[in-house]
Design a protein around this motif. Sequence first.
Motif, PDB file in Angstrom:
ATOM      1  N   PHE A  56      -5.403   2.301   4.753  1.00 52.86           N
ATOM      2  CA  PHE A  56      -4.898   1.838   6.050  1.00 52.86           C
ATOM      3  C   PHE A  56      -6.005   1.481   7.043  1.00 52.86           C
ATOM      4  N   GLU A  57      -7.235   1.837   6.702  1.00 52.57           N
ATOM      5  CA  GLU A  57      -8.341   1.470   7.588  1.00 52.57           C
ATOM      6  C   GLU A  57      -8.860   0.076   7.288  1.00 52.57           C
ATOM      7  N   LEU A  58      -8.366  -0.511   6.210  1.00 54.84           N
ATOM      8  CA  LEU A  58      -8.913  -1.795   5.797  1.00 54.84           C
ATOM      9  C   LEU A  58      -8.338  -2.929   6.634  1.00 54.84           C
ATOM     10  N   SER A  59      -9.074  -4.040   6.660  1.00 53.96           N
ATOM     11  CA  SER A  59      -8.562  -5.225   7.336  1.00 53.96           C
ATOM     12  C   SER A  59      -7.493  -5.848   6.435  1.00 53.96           C
ATOM     13  N   GLY A  60      -6.754  -6.784   6.994  1.00 59.65           N
ATOM     14  CA  GLY A  60      -5.673  -7.435   6.244  1.00 59.65           C
ATOM     15  C   GLY A  60      -6.162  -8.014   4.918  1.00 59.65           C
ATOM     16  N   GLY A  61      -7.271  -8.713   4.976  1.00 58.05           N
ATOM     17  CA  GLY A  61      -7.794  -9.350   3.777  1.00 58.05           C
ATOM     18  C   GLY A  61      -8.263  -8.339   2.738  1.00 58.05           C
ATOM     19  N   GLN A  62      -8.861  -7.259   3.223  1.00 57.71           N
ATOM     20  CA  GLN A  62      -9.314  -6.208   2.293  1.00 57.71           C
ATOM     21  C   GLN A  62      -8.117  -5.543   1.618  1.00 57.71           C
ATOM     22  N   LYS A  63      -7.065  -5.278   2.405  1.00 58.06           N
ATOM     23  CA  LYS A  63      -5.838  -4.685   1.841  1.00 58.06           C
ATOM     24  C   LYS A  63      -5.271  -5.589   0.761  1.00 58.06           C
ATOM     25  N   GLN A  64      -5.349  -6.905   1.027  1.00 59.12           N
ATOM     26  CA  GLN A  64      -4.815  -7.856   0.075  1.00 59.12           C
ATOM     27  C   GLN A  64      -5.529  -7.749  -1.277  1.00 59.12           C
ATOM     28  N   ARG A  65      -6.845  -7.544  -1.253  1.00 63.22           N
ATOM     29  CA  ARG A  65      -7.593  -7.413  -2.504  1.00 63.22           C
ATOM     30  C   ARG A  65      -7.242  -6.111  -3.222  1.00 63.22           C
ATOM     31  N   ILE A  94       0.851  -1.181   0.000  1.00 59.70           N
ATOM     32  CA  ILE A  94       0.000   0.000   0.000  1.00 59.70           C
ATOM     33  C   ILE A  94       0.899   1.248   0.000  1.00 59.70           C
ATOM     34  N   SER A  95       0.641   2.159  -0.938  1.00 62.36           N
ATOM     35  CA  SER A  95       1.597   3.245  -1.183  1.00 62.36           C
ATOM     36  C   SER A  95       1.763   4.185   0.015  1.00 62.36           C
ATOM     37  N   GLY A  96       0.680   4.419   0.736  1.00 63.19           N
ATOM     38  CA  GLY A  96       0.775   5.336   1.865  1.00 63.19           C
ATOM     39  C   GLY A  96       0.613   6.789   1.468  1.00 63.19           C
ATOM     40  N   VAL A  97       0.551   7.057   0.166  1.00 59.83           N
ATOM     41  CA  VAL A  97       0.411   8.462  -0.253  1.00 59.83           C
ATOM     42  C   VAL A  97      -1.011   8.764  -0.741  1.00 59.83           C
ATOM     43  N   LYS A  98      -1.852   7.743  -0.801  1.00 58.52           N
ATOM     44  CA  LYS A  98      -3.201   7.955  -1.309  1.00 58.52           C
ATOM     45  C   LYS A  98      -4.237   7.840  -0.194  1.00 58.52           C
ATOM     46  N   GLU A  99      -5.267   8.657  -0.332  1.00 59.79           N
ATOM     47  CA  GLU A  99      -6.257   8.771   0.746  1.00 59.79           C
ATOM     48  C   GLU A  99      -7.370   7.733   0.642  1.00 59.79           C
ATOM     49  N   THR A 100      -7.628   7.261  -0.567  1.00 63.43           N
ATOM     50  CA  THR A 100      -8.751   6.328  -0.730  1.00 63.43           C
ATOM     51  C   THR A 100      -8.324   5.098  -1.535  1.00 63.43           C
ATOM     52  N   VAL A 101      -9.130   4.062  -1.394  1.00 61.91           N
ATOM     53  CA  VAL A 101      -8.905   2.829  -2.137  1.00 61.91           C
ATOM     54  C   VAL A 101      -8.939   3.117  -3.640  1.00 61.91           C
ATOM     55  N   PHE A 102      -9.885   3.927  -4.062  1.00 57.80           N
ATOM     56  CA  PHE A 102     -10.002   4.283  -5.487  1.00 57.80           C
ATOM     57  C   PHE A 102      -8.684   4.871  -6.002  1.00 57.80           C
ATOM     58  N   GLU A 103      -8.149   5.845  -5.254  1.00 57.07           N
ATOM     59  CA  GLU A 103      -6.909   6.504  -5.676  1.00 57.07           C
ATOM     60  C   GLU A 103      -5.717   5.548  -5.635  1.00 57.07           C
TER      61      GLU A 103
END
Lengths: 270, 284
Positions: free
Chosen positions: B144-153, B97-106
């Motif tokens: 960063f608010e997502l759960s581990g599994g959501q981040k994985q997707r 996860i880049s850490g520079v984007k505010e939303t999943v879309f971005e």
Amino acid sequence: MTFLQLKDVSFTYPNGFQAVQHINMQFDLGESVAIIGQNGAGKTTTVKLMNALLKPTSGEVLINGENTSKFTTAQVSKKVGYVFQNPDDQIFHSDIYSEIAFGPKNQKLSASEVKEKALHAAELCGLTKWLEEHPYNLPYAMRKFITIAAVIAMDTDIIILDEPTAGQDRHATKLLVDLINHLTAQGKTVITITHDMEFVANHFNRVIVMAEKQVLRDANAREVFWDHELLGKSHLKQPYISQLAYSLNLNEPIITLDEMVSAIKRRINS
Amino acid sequence: MSMITMKNVYYQYPLEKEQVLKNINLSIEKGKVYGLVGHNDAGKTTLCNVIRGFIPSFYRGKLTGEIELDGKTIQEYSMGDLATRIGYSFQNPFTQISGVKETVFEEIAYGLENLGTAPEVIGEKVRELIAMFKLDALQEKNPFELSGGQKQRVALAAIIALDPEVIVIDEPTSQLDPQGTEEIFKIIDLMKKKGKTIILVEHKIDLIAAYVDEVIVMSQGEIKMIGKTSEVFTNKEVLTYGGQLPQVALLSLALQNAGITMPTIPITLVEAQQAIEKILSREV
């Protein structure tokens, strides 16, 4: 006797997201319990409430009858150890021994006690030969064992493992089973979050199913894995062997390979 | 046609005494899905890092042997070329996860932005991926608010957004629930149908057995077995290398020990069902 109890616990994150609602759970000392459920069901939030990393928005968390809200997170962490889902959230030393010894050192134990606890934990986790290595020299799956050892070294009454089976091979899974058995035999309670249904079917009696922020069922593994309505609601699946038994219409609530072998044998011999 | 070829490849990390990859000889065919399996520390992730050129560009150390991508040696490609042709999804989504984007879309759009893709094309592609990965409800959330599994997707969607020819996926489902795991495997299948070459590191052997064309078994830095899924997973030699067999293959071995022989060793549930039905109806 109930050692850890969650009484009608709800939690809302500061951003307004309600992660769990009206959770009731209780655990005795010496128990091994699995928590299963879909991603986002509230499993990790629930266990973080147990060790006071999070404080309930409403409801109570009791350890040995005492409400944890009276204590600091540091005090609760002496009773409840939590192994993070992501080992890299937890690791911060430059060698494995120091990482494992950090907990007991902070508990102000004598140097010899610190060493004894750290070495014992390292041995249980199969890390003895890597003590001087940098944690990041070991692959992800093994870094998870460093964090497990670090929590075991703290000698807490309750140990929470958040997805310890993620990415583990056959030997590591066996090591984990031995570890859980060893800890429960010592009278500790081990609470394991996992998505591995085979692991649960083979190694757990008591299973708590969570879905949509709530506890749906607290029962034995066989009951859980043969309740299709429950599995549907919680978006979980039967273990492969149970799926096979189901598709073969064996009419037996099989959950392990050995049970399947006996069932087939019986049918052939009858 | 070979997409990736490796000849006599050896690799040693800097400051390490031992080689972590030894005598790797491999031909990855275009359009096929490969399951890369083996015990922890077998060298699977290191091999992935060689395939995507991260070794030796980022991790130095000593790499010998020949590596070709699509008929050209890997040295002939720039790091940027490699990154667009070979998509790599990290084992630990927290790292990716880049850490520079505010939303999943971005976050999913980030790679395309860097490639200078037109904004309207980006929007269309990202919406398509959000639907494919069932991320609709999460698209406005901070990664960063997502759960581990959501981040994985999200991490895998961000890679597929770049439309690479080769997709290397290191344990995409380790933190996913059973349903989420099957959804990822279906996406992998979809990528295969689009002609992508896929290398998948995964411990979930039962799903590997159902989805991949070829299996590569690694142990202690070497390739011990390589072949069709139906051949490798019916061979109990896999177990001697610290690998695992599908549950139904293990069942057939256990039945054999109990004096019951299946006509063929199954590797999927359907095959197992058919084999056991035959045994029970005394056809064999």
